[in-house]
Each structure stands twice: as structure tokens, then as C-alpha cells.
Design an enzyme around this catalytic site. Structure first.
Site, PDB file in Angstrom:
ATOM      1  CG  ASN A 162      -1.939  -1.220   1.090  1.00 40.22           C
ATOM      2  OD1 ASN A 162      -3.026  -1.043   0.622  1.00 40.22           O
ATOM      3  ND2 ASN A 162      -1.491  -2.054   2.089  1.00 40.22           N
ATOM      4  CD  GLU A 163       4.760   1.452  -2.753  1.00 36.83           C
ATOM      5  OE1 GLU A 163       5.064   2.207  -1.773  1.00 36.83           O
ATOM      6  OE2 GLU A 163       5.581   0.779  -3.468  1.00 36.83           O
ATOM      7  N   PRO A 164       2.327   5.049  -0.957  1.00 39.04           N
ATOM      8  CG  PRO A 164       4.179   6.826  -0.604  1.00 39.04           C
ATOM      9  CD  PRO A 164       3.579   5.346  -1.008  1.00 39.04           C
ATOM     10  CB  SER A 166      -2.726   3.286  -0.178  1.00 35.76           C
ATOM     11  OG  SER A 166      -1.944   2.604  -0.918  1.00 35.76           O
ATOM     12  CB  THR A 181       8.594   0.407  -3.563  1.00 35.40           C
ATOM     13  OG1 THR A 181       7.979   1.115  -2.538  1.00 35.40           O
ATOM     14  CG2 THR A 181       8.369  -1.048  -3.395  1.00 35.40           C
TER      15      THR A 181
END
Length: 640
Positions: A162-164, A166, A181
């Protein structure tokens, strides 16, 4: 009273945090909690539903669970697992697959039924993913939800993938990976270009439903993002901050990962402190930056208004504290890293005797010496010391394949030009070329390819050392066995590595040693090499007098720099010396422009070094000291 004190210390922390001395202890504690849950569910005749994570963080947790299964009869027959995520697309048999990771680290070694294992499928057709993700959620829901979710944290603040950006109520889905990432994963895939751009991940909303959530983080590389996750405002830019909304979450950290939390980094803001010299120096430097004043201009009012009234009261007045810290910083600056002959050395970083020292620079990779301390290296040679450099590893994984072919082509042409038979070399070249054409990401190179890469790094290191003024007889190539695997994941250190280091130390008997203390190296080689030097020195100090008199200085610079309050020796560099250092780094042509493994800093190594050295000098200038062009920084290792 103790409870009140703890609440005051942790008042900036918005989620429960438990800190252990190191990751080994912390991992065992987490494994104990998982085992207790499994046993509790077994006693109730129920399943334990676990959410599991991958990556380096949970490896020791899984090792401990495997040990408990084999030695303490812990059964996993009632355990059902759901993994957080998987790259997409991804073949489950790939080395980089989380399926491979989970089976190698846990599932192959315990008695969990295979039908109880659930890992997102990276082989699906894209149009089938949405339906698959709904089914994944439904399976968790049908079992009553997750009893315990284990998490790591990425440097973007992601949990799962869940990246920035999300949403806090997001479910299992296909996501696009952040560039950072992918850079962090690049070594596992043999380059960022081979890292998938997408992944299937459980959502934050799915994670939130777990009855218990444990987020684990180890080492200083995670310290800055942990501070944001624990003390920062809730934001989609740092998805882990959403865990502040959960009543069932605990962060489990080692001391390094917790090091930037307020209670450890600036403890004077949350509690009364025991003011030793080290903490006073750190606090005064911090205060100077906080109020943007040189140290000698700090006032009692500055101390009182910024959480340091206790220090001013106990050790003040402020001006006396300022003078003391200023003098300590001033005494750390020296143009004589080998000691200044015939000078009072009572307040200098290095001893004056012997006037001409044997100095041994350990360089983990073949370029760390000139990148991190090239100016000091040159200064030691110029000042007449008997300087040696020891390259601990060949660095043969960090050369582009195209360079290998180019150098062999040169060798063929050169040998042909002097009338040598090149048929055997041409045959080897053709085998190498065909191998490279079909090479898979992270595939182990042919021995011939590894050799050429090592030769390239070796000749560059010789050129760099010669440029610094060193004679060839003082250049040592150790090729420590732990590194020579051909793989990005190296072998464990053995006595062979330590014995080779002991032999070199006994041969040189240095008065001073310089070793890489840059433990933020994302590949871990610096830390491994430093521990080998320590093990060798500790062994020698037991029996040999010269070793007990040897000083060990740590340098940094390739990946990050020492904080100003940590620095014990600062060697100023003139503009001409900065240029000489840059030209020494330029001898490492295979690492120029774009190194194979750049880490998360896209700048060339010479640019990193130059700018970090300049930043160190600027920091000293802001504190009110002399304004130098650049400075290289060192911290002395204190043997017990």
C-alpha cells in the site's frame, strides 16, 4: 510514578511502541507471541488465522518458529495463513517470488497443510485480478478475519504494498509500485529495470480488521520512516500512519529503528536527562540548529525556551556550556590525521607518536577508500606515513556485463597485435557473449565473467591508490571468501575471513586503522567487513601488545555521513585536495556515470562524496567554526 514518566517520555508517539536491544531479541518475542496464539487456538479446538509478511524483517521470526516446531513440537496443523502481497506478474517458482520466499523460510520446514496456505497469485490474467482479489477477501472473512497480522514497513511508509496515496479503507487489489520501492528491490532482481512495476496487495482496510497487528522494523535505514509513522500526522503520503487509528496495533522495534523517535533522539524534550559530555554536545549542536545561531551566541533564554532548562540549571550558565562544546568541536579539526609531530597532542584527535605511523585503510569494495576518505588518504601519504590499503572484497558483482565484453575484446585485439594465438581466448569470449545474451536477472555469472569483473575492479583500485601516491607493494587484495559467491546474497562469515585479516594485520602491525563504519550500505557488505576487522583485532589484542596500542577510526561517505555531534576527527580539505580526491575516484571508471548498484541515491559516487564533505564543512561553519571547502569525518572505535 514510573507509568507517568513513561507517558511523558512517549507523549509524541501516537501508537504503542516496544523497543528491544536488537532485532534478534525482538524477533524471538514476536515469534513467542505467534506461538502462544497458535497454542491458545489449539486448546480451544480452533484455527489460528495469520497474516504474514515477506522481506528481510520477518526472517528471524520465521527461523524461531521453525526452531520451535522442530525442537519444541509446535504444530502448525491448525494454522491458516494469508500473505500480504506478491509482485505482478510473477512466476511462483522465480527466486524473487514471495511464494519461493515463504516456502524456503517457513512452509517447507513446518507441518502446515498446504491447502491452508494463501499467497496472492502473480500469474493471473489482468482481467481476472479484480475477481480474484474479492475472493481473497471473502476467504479471510469466512474464517472470521485475521487473528494476527505481521507487518514490515517500506521506506515510503508502505505496509504490504500500500504505497503513498492508498486509502485507509482499501481492499485487496492490484497496485503500482513506488519508484523508491522498486529501487530498494533492485538488487534482488539484478537491476531496477527488472523489478515488476505492479503488485497484488492486501489493502489497509483488510489489515485493519485483524484482531492484532504487529509492525516490525530493524536498523537505522528504517529510523526516519518509523518516526513519521509513529509521531507524524496521519497522511496518505505515509500509509503506515493510518495504523495510529487502530486500537490493536503495536510497533516492535530494535534500538536502531527507534533511534529517531523523540525519546531517544532528543530526550531533553520529554524528560529530565543525565547530562554526560556526549549528550551535552549533541543537545547544544541541536539547539544551535533549532534557533539558527552559532554556538557561542546561544543564551540562557534559548536553553529555557527549547526544552533545555535543566541543562542550563545544572551545568550553566549557558556561556560556559557553549565554550566547552565549542572547544570540543574545535579540537576535533585537524590537518594531521596521522598525528602532528612535536606538538601537544592532549587535545588532538590522534597521537603525535610515532611521528611516522603505519596506517592501514580497509576498503570493503575496491573504491570505498577514495570515495569515503580519499582526501585523508592523500594527506597521510603526503605527510610521510607508511600507508597501506586493503581491499576486502573483489566487488565483482558490480560491473556491467557490457564492460566485460569490451575488456575481453581489447585483450583479443592486443594479443593478436603482438602475434599471440587468440583462438582459445576467442572461444572463451564467444561463450561469455552467448551467456550474457541469455542471462536471467540475478543469474550467477560464469567463472570467467566473474574473473573479468574482478580484474576490472582490481586495476581500477590500483590506479586509484597510485593516484593517491601509494606504492604497489602497499596495495593488498584480500578477496574475502564470504563475498566470492557470484550471488548478490553472500555466504556467512567464517574463520577463513577472520584469519586472512589477522594475517594481514600481523604483517603490517598498523598504528592506526581506518575501516568503513558506513552501515547504511544497502547491501550490508560494509557492516560485514567491519565486523571481520573487529573480530580480527579482538583476537590479536588478547596476545599482541602492538594490537592493544592500535587505534581504529571509522569513516563514512559512500552512503551517508556521521552526524556532527558524533564526529571525533574532522580533516579539512582545500579546494585543490577536493579536486585530487575527485580525480582519484575517477580512476574507478566502471563505477562512473551509473554504477550497477547505486542504492537510493542517484548521484554519482564522486558527487555524493563531494557534496557530503562540503555539507560537513558547512555544518561546522554554521556552529561558528572556520569555514573550510570540505571535511572528511571520522569516529574512533573504542575497544572494551
Amino acid at each position: 510514578m514510573a507509568r507517568l514518566n513513561l507517558l511523558e517520555e512517549t507523549r509524541f508517539e501516537k501508537v504503542p511502541v516496544t523497543v528491544y536491544e536488537n532485532q534478534h531479541i525482538a524477533s524471538k518475542k514476536v515469534a513467542d507471541r505467534i506461538a502462544a496464539l497458535i497454542k491458545r487456538r489449539q486448546a480451544q479446538g480452533e484455527n489460528a488465522v495469520l497474516g504474514l509478511a515477506t522481506g528481510a524483517t520477518p526472517v528471524e521470526v520465521y527461523e524461531e518458529l521453525v526452531r520451535m516446531h522442530k525442537e519444541e513440537s509446535l504444530s502448525f496443523k491448525n494454522v491458516i495463513t494469508f500473505n500480504l502481497d506478491e509482485y505482478y506478474p510473477m512466476n511462483p517458482t522465480s527466486r524473487q517470488s514471495y511464494v519461493t520466499f515463504m516456502y524456503e523460510n517457513l512452509f517447507d520446514h513446518i507441518d502446515i497443510p498446504k491447502e491452508n496456505i494463501h499467497i496472492p497469485d502473480g500469474t493471473l490474467d489482468k482481467e481476472d485480478i479484480a475477481e480474484y482479489c474479492i475472493a481473497y477477501e471473502n476467504k479471510i472473512g469466512a474464517l472470521g478475519g485475521l487473528d494476527l497480522q505481521v507487518l514490515g514497513i517500506g521506506r515510503t511508509g508502505h505496509i504490504g504494498f500500500n504505497e503513498p496515496g492508498s486509502a485507509p479503507n482499501s481492499g485487496t487489489r492490484l497496485v503500482t509500485l513506488d519508484d523508491l520501492t522498486r529501487r530498494d528491490a533492485s538488487r534482488d532482481f539484478g537491476g531496477k529495470e527488472n523489478v515488476p512495476t505492479k503488485a497484488i496487495t492486501m489493502g489497509i482496510g483488510t489489515i485493519f480488521k485483524a484482531r492484532e497487528i504487529i509492525l516490525m522494523a530493524w536498523n537505522t535505514k528504517k529510523a526516519s520512516i518509523i518516526k513519521k509513522a509513529v509521531e507524524g500526522e496521519i497522511s496518505s503520503e505515509v500509509p503506515a500512519t493510518y495504523l495510529q487509528l487502530s486500537e490493536n496495533t503495536e510497533f516492535v522495534l530494535d534500538e536502531d529503528a527507534a533511534s529517531e523517535l523523540t525519546r531517544f533522539d532528543t530526550p531533553w524534550l520529554v524528560k529530565d536527562c543525565v547530562w554526560d559530555d556526549k549528550l551535552i554536545k549533541k543537545a547544544v549542536i541541536w539547539l544551535s540548529g533549532a534557533v539558527n545561531k552559532p554556538i557561542l551566541k546561544l543564551t540562557d533564554e534559548d536553553y529555557n525556551n527549547n526544552g533545555m532548562a535543566q541543562l542550563a540549571t545544572e551545568k550553566g550558565p549557558a556561556y560556559n556550556i557553549n565554550i566547552d562544546v565549542f572547544n570540543k568541536l574545535q579540537h576535533s579539526i585537524t590537518g594531521w590525521p596521522g598525528g602532528k609531530p612535536n606538538a601537544d597532542d592532549s587535545q588532538r584527535p590522534e597521537r603525535k607518536e610515532p611521528a611516522h605511523k603505519r596506517s592501514l585503510i580497509f576498503s570493503p569494495h575496491p573504491d570505498d577508500d577514495v570515495i569515503s576518505m580519499g582526501g585523508t588518504f592523500i594527506r597521510l601519504v603526503d605527510q610521510g606515513h607508511d600507508v597501506h590499503v586493503a581491499y576486502q572484497t573483489s566487488g565483482n558483482t558490480a560491473v556491467w556485463d557490457t564492460d566485460v565484453l569490451r575488456y575481453v575484446e581489447f585483450a583479443i585485439d592486443f594479443n593478436r597485435s603482438i602475434g599471440e594465438d587468440v583462438s582459445k581466448l576467442e572461444k572463451t569470449y564467444e561463450e561469455m557473449r552467448l551467456f550474457i545474451e541469455k542471462k536471467e536477472p540475478n543469474q550467477i555469472d560464469l567463472p570467467e565473467v566473474r574473473n573479468v569483473k574482478a580484474f576490472i575492479r582490481k586495476t581500477e583500485a590500483i590506479a586509484g591508490s597510485r593516484f593517491a601516491g601509494l606504492q604497489d607493494k602497499n596495495i593488498h587484495f584480500m578477496a574475502l571468501p564470504f563475498y566470492e559467491t557470484g550471488k548478490t546474497v553472500k555466504n556467512p562469515v567464517t574463520d577463513k575471513d577472520v584469519n586472512l585479516t589477522v594475517e594481514l594485520l600481523q604483517k603490517i602491525k598498523p598504528h592506526q586503522i581506518f575501516a568503513a563504519g558506513d552501515f547504511a550500505d544497502p547491501h550490508g557488505t560494509h557492516l560485514v567487513c567491519f565486523k571481520i576487522v573487529l573480530a580480527a583485532m579482538e583476537r590479536l589484542r588478547e596476545t599482541e601488545e602492538w594490537a592493544r596500542e592500535t587505534w581504529l577510526w571509522m569513516y563514512r561517505g559512500a552512503w551517508h555521513e556521521f552526524a556532527t555531534h558524533e564526529i571525533e576527527m574532522a580533516v579539512p580539505l582545500s579546494p585543490q585536495e577536493v579536486e585530487r580526491k575527485k580525480n582519484a575516484i575517477f580512476q574507478h571508471q566502471s563505477q562512473k556515470d551509473r554504477p550497477v548498484f547505486p542504492g537510493d541515491d542517484e548521484r554519482e559516487f564522486w558527487v555524493r562524496a563531494q557534496e557530503r564533505n562540503r555539507e560537513t564543512a558547512v555544518n561546522y561553519d554554521k556552529l561558528g567554526l572556520a569555514n573550510y571547502e570540505a571535511m572528511e569525518a571520522f569516529v574512533r572505535w573504542k575497544f572494551e
